[in-house]
Design an enzyme around this catalytic site. Sequence first.
Site, PDB file in Angstrom:
ATOM      1  N   ASP A  16      22.707  49.654 -23.506  1.00 29.47           N
ATOM      2  CA  ASP A  16      23.382  48.740 -24.438  1.00 29.47           C
ATOM      3  C   ASP A  16      24.106  47.660 -23.630  1.00 29.47           C
ATOM      4  O   ASP A  16      23.483  46.713 -23.160  1.00 29.47           O
ATOM      5  CB  ASP A  16      24.336  49.574 -25.304  1.00 29.47           C
ATOM      6  CG  ASP A  16      24.934  48.787 -26.451  1.00 29.47           C
ATOM      7  OD1 ASP A  16      24.786  47.560 -26.480  1.00 29.47           O
ATOM      8  OD2 ASP A  16      25.566  49.393 -27.328  1.00 29.47           O
ATOM      9  N   GLU A  50      16.774  56.901 -19.194  1.00 26.28           N
ATOM     10  CA  GLU A  50      17.838  56.761 -20.188  1.00 26.28           C
ATOM     11  C   GLU A  50      17.269  56.677 -21.594  1.00 26.28           C
ATOM     12  O   GLU A  50      16.170  56.148 -21.798  1.00 26.28           O
ATOM     13  CB  GLU A  50      18.641  55.474 -19.916  1.00 26.28           C
ATOM     14  CG  GLU A  50      19.818  55.671 -18.971  1.00 26.28           C
ATOM     15  CD  GLU A  50      21.037  56.275 -19.669  1.00 26.28           C
ATOM     16  OE1 GLU A  50      20.873  57.032 -20.645  1.00 26.28           O
ATOM     17  OE2 GLU A  50      22.156  55.983 -19.229  1.00 26.28           O
ATOM     18  N   ASP A  51      18.034  57.161 -22.550  1.00 27.72           N
ATOM     19  CA  ASP A  51      17.610  57.010 -23.944  1.00 27.72           C
ATOM     20  C   ASP A  51      17.811  55.575 -24.425  1.00 27.72           C
ATOM     21  O   ASP A  51      16.972  55.017 -25.118  1.00 27.72           O
ATOM     22  CB  ASP A  51      18.351  58.007 -24.859  1.00 27.72           C
ATOM     23  CG  ASP A  51      19.863  57.978 -24.635  1.00 27.72           C
ATOM     24  OD1 ASP A  51      20.335  57.279 -23.727  1.00 27.72           O
ATOM     25  OD2 ASP A  51      20.574  58.685 -25.380  1.00 27.72           O
ATOM     26  N   PHE A 106      23.498  50.900 -35.207  1.00 24.74           N
ATOM     27  CA  PHE A 106      23.895  52.184 -34.628  1.00 24.74           C
ATOM     28  C   PHE A 106      22.734  53.154 -34.833  1.00 24.74           C
ATOM     29  O   PHE A 106      22.404  53.517 -35.958  1.00 24.74           O
ATOM     30  CB  PHE A 106      25.163  52.706 -35.296  1.00 24.74           C
ATOM     31  CG  PHE A 106      25.903  53.708 -34.452  1.00 24.74           C
ATOM     32  CD1 PHE A 106      27.115  53.393 -33.858  1.00 24.74           C
ATOM     33  CD2 PHE A 106      25.379  54.978 -34.230  1.00 24.74           C
ATOM     34  CE1 PHE A 106      27.790  54.303 -33.054  1.00 24.74           C
ATOM     35  CE2 PHE A 106      26.043  55.898 -33.434  1.00 24.74           C
ATOM     36  CZ  PHE A 106      27.255  55.555 -32.850  1.00 24.74           C
ATOM     37  N   ARG A 135      21.448  64.272 -33.019  1.00 25.56           N
ATOM     38  CA  ARG A 135      20.698  64.209 -31.772  1.00 25.56           C
ATOM     39  C   ARG A 135      19.289  64.786 -31.920  1.00 25.56           C
ATOM     40  O   ARG A 135      18.344  64.312 -31.314  1.00 25.56           O
ATOM     41  CB  ARG A 135      21.403  65.068 -30.718  1.00 25.56           C
ATOM     42  CG  ARG A 135      22.087  64.303 -29.649  1.00 25.56           C
ATOM     43  CD  ARG A 135      22.546  65.266 -28.579  1.00 25.56           C
ATOM     44  NE  ARG A 135      23.938  65.089 -28.248  1.00 25.56           N
ATOM     45  CZ  ARG A 135      24.421  64.044 -27.590  1.00 25.56           C
ATOM     46  NH1 ARG A 135      23.609  63.087 -27.200  1.00 25.56           N
ATOM     47  NH2 ARG A 135      25.697  63.958 -27.327  1.00 25.56           N
TER      48      ARG A 135
END
Lengths: 114, 185
Positions: free
Chosen positions: B103, B99-100, B153, B166
Amino acid sequence: MTDGQGAQFAHESESEFARILDFYGIRWEYEPRSFPLEYDGTGRTIESFSPDFYLPDFDLYLELTTLRQSLVTRKNRKLRRMRALYPHVRVKILYGRDVRSLFAKYDLQPASIR
Amino acid sequence: MPAGPIERVLLTEEQIRLRVGEMAAQVTRDYLGLDLLLVTVLKGGLYFLADLTRALEIPTTIDFMAISSYRGGKGRSGAVRLIKDLEEDLSGRHVLLVEDIIDTGLTMSYLLRTLRARDPADLAICTLLDKTTRRIVDDLPIRYRGFEAPDAFLVGYGLDFREQYRTLPYIGVLQPDLIATPAPP
Protein backbone atom coordinates in the site's frame (compact mmCIF):
# COMPACT_ATOMS: atom_id res chain seq x y z
CA MET A 1 0.07 20.14 18.70
CA THR A 2 3.66 19.07 18.99
CA ASP A 3 5.54 15.83 18.69
CA GLY A 4 8.82 14.47 19.99
CA GLN A 5 10.73 16.62 17.49
CA GLY A 6 8.96 19.76 18.69
CA ALA A 7 7.01 20.32 15.50
CA GLN A 8 3.89 22.45 15.79
CA PHE A 9 1.24 20.61 13.82
CA ALA A 10 -1.78 22.41 12.46
CA HIS A 11 -3.97 19.29 12.57
CA GLU A 12 -4.16 16.10 14.58
CA SER A 13 -4.06 14.10 11.34
CA GLU A 14 -0.59 15.52 10.66
CA SER A 15 0.53 14.62 14.16
CA GLU A 16 -0.77 11.07 13.75
CA PHE A 17 0.91 10.77 10.37
CA ALA A 18 4.21 11.89 11.89
CA ARG A 19 3.87 9.19 14.53
CA ILE A 20 3.32 6.58 11.80
CA LEU A 21 6.48 7.75 10.04
CA ASP A 22 8.38 7.60 13.33
CA PHE A 23 7.10 4.09 13.91
CA TYR A 24 8.55 2.90 10.60
CA GLY A 25 11.79 4.78 11.08
CA ILE A 26 11.13 7.21 8.24
CA ARG A 27 12.86 10.56 8.76
CA TRP A 28 10.67 13.61 8.23
CA GLU A 29 10.64 17.38 8.46
CA TYR A 30 7.49 19.40 9.03
CA GLU A 31 6.86 22.26 6.60
CA PRO A 32 10.58 22.84 6.04
CA ARG A 33 10.24 24.90 2.89
CA SER A 34 7.89 27.31 1.22
CA PHE A 35 7.76 27.41 -2.58
CA PRO A 36 6.86 30.83 -4.03
CA LEU A 37 4.17 30.48 -6.69
CA GLU A 38 3.30 34.03 -7.62
CA TYR A 39 4.91 37.46 -7.30
CA ASP A 40 3.56 40.98 -7.50
CA GLY A 41 5.04 43.76 -9.62
CA THR A 42 7.74 44.48 -7.04
CA GLY A 43 8.91 40.89 -6.90
CA ARG A 44 7.26 40.23 -3.55
CA THR A 45 5.80 36.74 -3.08
CA ILE A 46 2.02 36.90 -2.97
CA GLU A 47 1.30 33.18 -3.12
CA SER A 48 3.31 30.21 -1.96
CA PHE A 49 2.92 26.54 -1.15
CA SER A 50 4.37 24.84 1.92
CA PRO A 51 3.94 21.06 1.77
CA ASP A 52 3.31 19.53 5.19
CA PHE A 53 6.15 17.01 5.19
CA TYR A 54 9.49 16.43 3.59
CA LEU A 55 10.93 12.92 3.66
CA PRO A 56 14.68 13.36 3.05
CA ASP A 57 15.34 9.65 2.52
CA PHE A 58 13.01 9.69 -0.48
CA ASP A 59 13.51 13.33 -1.47
CA LEU A 60 9.75 13.66 -1.39
CA TYR A 61 7.36 16.36 -0.22
CA LEU A 62 3.95 15.27 1.06
CA GLU A 63 0.82 17.30 1.51
CA LEU A 64 -1.99 15.92 3.63
CA THR A 65 -5.44 17.30 3.26
CA THR A 66 -8.64 16.51 5.06
CA LEU A 67 -10.22 19.78 4.04
CA ARG A 68 -13.58 20.37 2.40
CA GLN A 69 -13.77 20.12 -1.39
CA SER A 70 -13.65 23.86 -2.16
CA LEU A 71 -10.33 24.18 -0.36
CA VAL A 72 -9.04 20.98 -1.94
CA THR A 73 -9.70 22.49 -5.36
CA ARG A 74 -7.59 25.50 -4.39
CA LYS A 75 -4.87 23.25 -3.10
CA ASN A 76 -4.92 21.22 -6.32
CA ARG A 77 -4.45 24.41 -8.29
CA LYS A 78 -1.46 25.32 -6.13
CA LEU A 79 -0.02 21.86 -6.59
CA ARG A 80 -0.32 22.09 -10.38
CA ARG A 81 1.37 25.48 -10.29
CA MET A 82 4.14 24.15 -8.09
CA ARG A 83 4.77 21.20 -10.40
CA ALA A 84 5.00 23.57 -13.34
CA LEU A 85 7.42 25.92 -11.61
CA TYR A 86 9.49 23.28 -9.81
CA PRO A 87 9.42 20.20 -12.05
CA HIS A 88 12.47 18.71 -10.34
CA VAL A 89 10.74 18.68 -6.92
CA ARG A 90 8.87 15.50 -6.06
CA VAL A 91 5.60 16.23 -4.31
CA LYS A 92 2.56 14.08 -3.56
CA ILE A 93 -0.78 14.92 -2.08
CA LEU A 94 -2.80 12.64 0.15
CA TYR A 95 -6.46 13.57 -0.01
CA GLY A 96 -8.99 13.19 2.78
CA ARG A 97 -10.08 9.83 1.45
CA ASP A 98 -6.45 8.66 1.30
CA VAL A 99 -5.77 9.82 4.84
CA ARG A 100 -8.93 8.19 6.16
CA SER A 101 -8.10 4.94 4.37
CA LEU A 102 -4.54 5.03 5.62
CA PHE A 103 -5.68 5.52 9.20
CA ALA A 104 -8.38 2.86 8.82
CA LYS A 105 -5.61 0.43 8.03
CA TYR A 106 -4.28 1.07 11.53
CA ASP A 107 -7.79 1.03 12.96
CA LEU A 108 -7.57 4.68 13.96
CA GLN A 109 -10.99 6.14 14.55
CA PRO A 110 -12.30 9.39 13.05
CA ALA A 111 -11.83 11.30 16.32
CA SER A 112 -8.09 10.94 15.99
CA ILE A 113 -7.88 11.89 12.32
CA ARG A 114 -9.81 15.13 12.21
CA MET B 1 -20.20 -15.61 -2.42
CA PRO B 2 -20.12 -12.30 -0.56
CA ALA B 3 -22.25 -12.02 2.50
CA GLY B 4 -22.92 -9.36 5.13
CA PRO B 5 -19.76 -7.35 5.64
CA ILE B 6 -18.42 -7.97 2.14
CA GLU B 7 -19.65 -5.37 -0.33
CA ARG B 8 -18.51 -7.25 -3.43
CA VAL B 9 -16.05 -9.84 -4.63
CA LEU B 10 -13.04 -8.22 -6.25
CA LEU B 11 -11.13 -11.35 -7.23
CA THR B 12 -12.63 -14.82 -7.29
CA GLU B 13 -10.84 -17.91 -6.10
CA GLU B 14 -10.38 -18.96 -9.73
CA GLN B 15 -8.94 -15.59 -10.80
CA ILE B 16 -6.45 -15.74 -7.95
CA ARG B 17 -5.49 -19.33 -8.72
CA LEU B 18 -4.84 -18.58 -12.39
CA ARG B 19 -2.78 -15.46 -11.68
CA VAL B 20 -0.74 -17.13 -8.96
CA GLY B 21 0.02 -19.92 -11.45
CA GLU B 22 1.24 -17.37 -13.99
CA MET B 23 3.41 -15.66 -11.41
CA ALA B 24 4.86 -18.99 -10.28
CA ALA B 25 5.77 -19.85 -13.87
CA GLN B 26 7.59 -16.55 -14.20
CA VAL B 27 9.44 -17.01 -10.92
CA THR B 28 10.38 -20.53 -11.97
CA ARG B 29 11.93 -19.24 -15.21
CA ASP B 30 13.75 -16.35 -13.54
CA TYR B 31 15.26 -18.28 -10.63
CA LEU B 32 16.12 -21.53 -12.38
CA GLY B 33 19.43 -22.80 -11.00
CA LEU B 34 19.59 -20.21 -8.23
CA ASP B 35 19.38 -20.65 -4.48
CA LEU B 36 15.95 -19.10 -3.93
CA LEU B 37 14.62 -18.24 -0.51
CA LEU B 38 11.05 -17.00 -0.26
CA VAL B 39 10.24 -14.89 2.77
CA THR B 40 6.84 -13.68 3.85
CA VAL B 41 5.49 -11.60 6.67
CA LEU B 42 2.93 -13.17 8.95
CA LYS B 43 0.08 -13.33 8.90
CA GLY B 44 -1.20 -11.84 5.67
CA GLY B 45 1.28 -13.32 3.22
CA LEU B 46 0.80 -16.88 4.41
CA TYR B 47 -1.87 -17.94 1.91
CA PHE B 48 -0.21 -16.39 -1.12
CA LEU B 49 3.15 -17.92 -0.20
CA ALA B 50 1.58 -21.35 0.25
CA ASP B 51 -0.11 -21.29 -3.16
CA LEU B 52 2.82 -19.66 -4.96
CA THR B 53 5.42 -22.11 -3.67
CA ARG B 54 3.28 -25.13 -4.47
CA ALA B 55 3.05 -23.95 -8.07
CA LEU B 56 6.81 -23.42 -8.43
CA GLU B 57 8.82 -25.99 -10.35
CA ILE B 58 12.19 -25.26 -8.75
CA PRO B 59 13.53 -26.18 -5.32
CA THR B 60 13.03 -23.38 -2.82
CA THR B 61 13.30 -22.65 0.85
CA ILE B 62 10.67 -20.68 2.74
CA ASP B 63 10.87 -18.65 5.91
CA PHE B 64 8.66 -16.33 7.91
CA MET B 65 8.94 -13.14 9.86
CA ALA B 66 6.48 -11.08 11.86
CA ILE B 67 6.61 -7.44 12.83
CA SER B 68 4.78 -5.32 15.37
CA SER B 69 1.84 -3.22 14.23
CA TYR B 70 1.34 0.48 14.65
CA ARG B 71 -1.12 1.37 17.36
CA GLY B 72 -2.44 4.87 17.04
CA GLY B 73 -3.34 7.51 19.55
CA LYS B 74 -1.41 10.02 21.53
CA GLY B 75 0.56 7.45 23.51
CA ARG B 76 3.96 6.40 22.35
CA SER B 77 3.81 3.56 19.85
CA GLY B 78 7.55 3.07 19.85
CA ALA B 79 9.18 1.75 16.74
CA VAL B 80 8.39 -1.17 14.52
CA ARG B 81 10.24 -4.29 15.61
CA LEU B 82 10.60 -7.91 14.64
CA ILE B 83 8.31 -10.15 16.65
CA LYS B 84 9.55 -13.22 14.85
CA ASP B 85 12.85 -13.24 13.02
CA LEU B 86 13.94 -15.41 10.13
CA GLU B 87 15.67 -18.70 10.82
CA GLU B 88 17.49 -18.79 7.47
CA ASP B 89 20.75 -17.01 6.75
CA LEU B 90 20.28 -14.57 3.85
CA SER B 91 23.91 -13.96 3.05
CA GLY B 92 24.66 -14.51 -0.63
CA ARG B 93 21.20 -15.87 -1.38
CA HIS B 94 18.50 -14.84 -3.81
CA VAL B 95 15.65 -13.62 -1.64
CA LEU B 96 12.11 -12.99 -2.81
CA LEU B 97 9.94 -11.13 -0.36
CA VAL B 98 6.39 -12.37 -0.85
CA GLU B 99 3.60 -10.01 0.18
CA ASP B 100 -0.17 -10.10 0.02
CA ILE B 101 -0.45 -6.36 -0.63
CA ILE B 102 1.72 -3.26 -0.85
CA ASP B 103 0.00 0.00 0.00
CA THR B 104 1.99 3.02 1.20
CA GLY B 105 5.22 1.07 1.10
CA LEU B 106 6.14 2.12 4.66
CA THR B 107 6.12 -1.44 6.00
CA MET B 108 8.01 -2.66 2.96
CA SER B 109 10.58 0.07 3.39
CA TYR B 110 11.33 -1.21 6.90
CA LEU B 111 11.48 -4.82 5.73
CA LEU B 112 13.87 -3.99 2.90
CA ARG B 113 16.19 -2.09 5.23
CA THR B 114 16.18 -5.02 7.63
CA LEU B 115 16.80 -7.68 4.99
CA ARG B 116 19.37 -5.73 2.95
CA ALA B 117 21.52 -5.46 6.07
CA ARG B 118 21.87 -9.25 5.94
CA ASP B 119 23.71 -9.11 2.64
CA PRO B 120 21.58 -11.18 0.25
CA ALA B 121 22.87 -11.64 -3.29
CA ASP B 122 19.57 -10.28 -4.56
CA LEU B 123 16.41 -8.99 -2.93
CA ALA B 124 13.16 -8.45 -4.80
CA ILE B 125 9.44 -8.29 -4.09
CA CYS B 126 6.61 -10.46 -5.27
CA THR B 127 3.24 -9.01 -4.32
CA LEU B 128 -0.18 -10.33 -5.13
CA LEU B 129 -1.81 -6.91 -4.87
CA ASP B 130 -0.29 -3.54 -5.64
CA LYS B 131 -2.24 -0.56 -4.36
CA THR B 132 -0.48 2.46 -5.79
CA THR B 133 -2.99 5.20 -5.01
CA ARG B 134 -1.41 6.07 -1.66
CA ARG B 135 2.13 4.96 -2.37
CA ILE B 136 4.65 7.01 -0.43
CA VAL B 137 7.76 4.90 -0.86
CA ASP B 138 7.87 4.37 -4.59
CA ASP B 139 11.34 2.99 -5.24
CA LEU B 140 10.46 -0.55 -4.19
CA PRO B 141 12.05 -3.40 -6.15
CA ILE B 142 8.74 -5.01 -7.16
CA ARG B 143 9.65 -7.75 -9.62
CA TYR B 144 6.28 -9.52 -9.71
CA ARG B 145 2.79 -8.08 -9.17
CA GLY B 146 -0.41 -10.03 -9.41
CA PHE B 147 -3.10 -7.40 -9.61
CA GLU B 148 -3.44 -3.65 -9.36
CA ALA B 149 -5.62 -3.06 -6.28
CA PRO B 150 -8.34 -0.43 -6.18
CA ASP B 151 -8.57 2.18 -3.45
CA ALA B 152 -10.77 0.13 -1.13
CA PHE B 153 -10.40 -1.85 2.07
CA LEU B 154 -9.78 -5.42 0.91
CA VAL B 155 -10.16 -8.62 2.88
CA GLY B 156 -9.73 -12.32 2.24
CA TYR B 157 -6.91 -14.56 1.03
CA GLY B 158 -4.80 -13.43 3.98
CA LEU B 159 -6.04 -9.85 4.23
CA ASP B 160 -7.87 -9.13 7.45
CA PHE B 161 -9.96 -6.53 9.19
CA ARG B 162 -9.42 -6.80 12.94
CA GLU B 163 -8.20 -10.38 12.44
CA GLN B 164 -11.36 -11.42 10.62
CA TYR B 165 -12.02 -12.49 7.01
CA ARG B 166 -8.46 -13.69 6.42
CA THR B 167 -9.60 -17.19 5.52
CA LEU B 168 -12.01 -16.19 2.77
CA PRO B 169 -10.92 -17.97 -0.42
CA TYR B 170 -11.59 -14.85 -2.50
CA ILE B 171 -10.63 -11.18 -2.13
CA GLY B 172 -13.52 -8.90 -1.35
CA VAL B 173 -14.21 -5.26 -0.67
CA LEU B 174 -15.24 -4.58 2.90
CA GLN B 175 -18.37 -2.54 3.53
CA PRO B 176 -17.07 1.01 4.13
CA ASP B 177 -19.39 1.70 7.07
CA LEU B 178 -17.91 -1.28 8.89
CA ILE B 179 -14.47 0.35 8.88
CA ALA B 180 -15.84 3.38 10.71
CA THR B 181 -17.21 1.36 13.61
CA PRO B 182 -15.13 1.59 16.79
CA ALA B 183 -13.00 -1.40 17.60
CA PRO B 184 -14.15 -3.38 20.63
CA PRO B 185 -12.13 -2.59 23.76
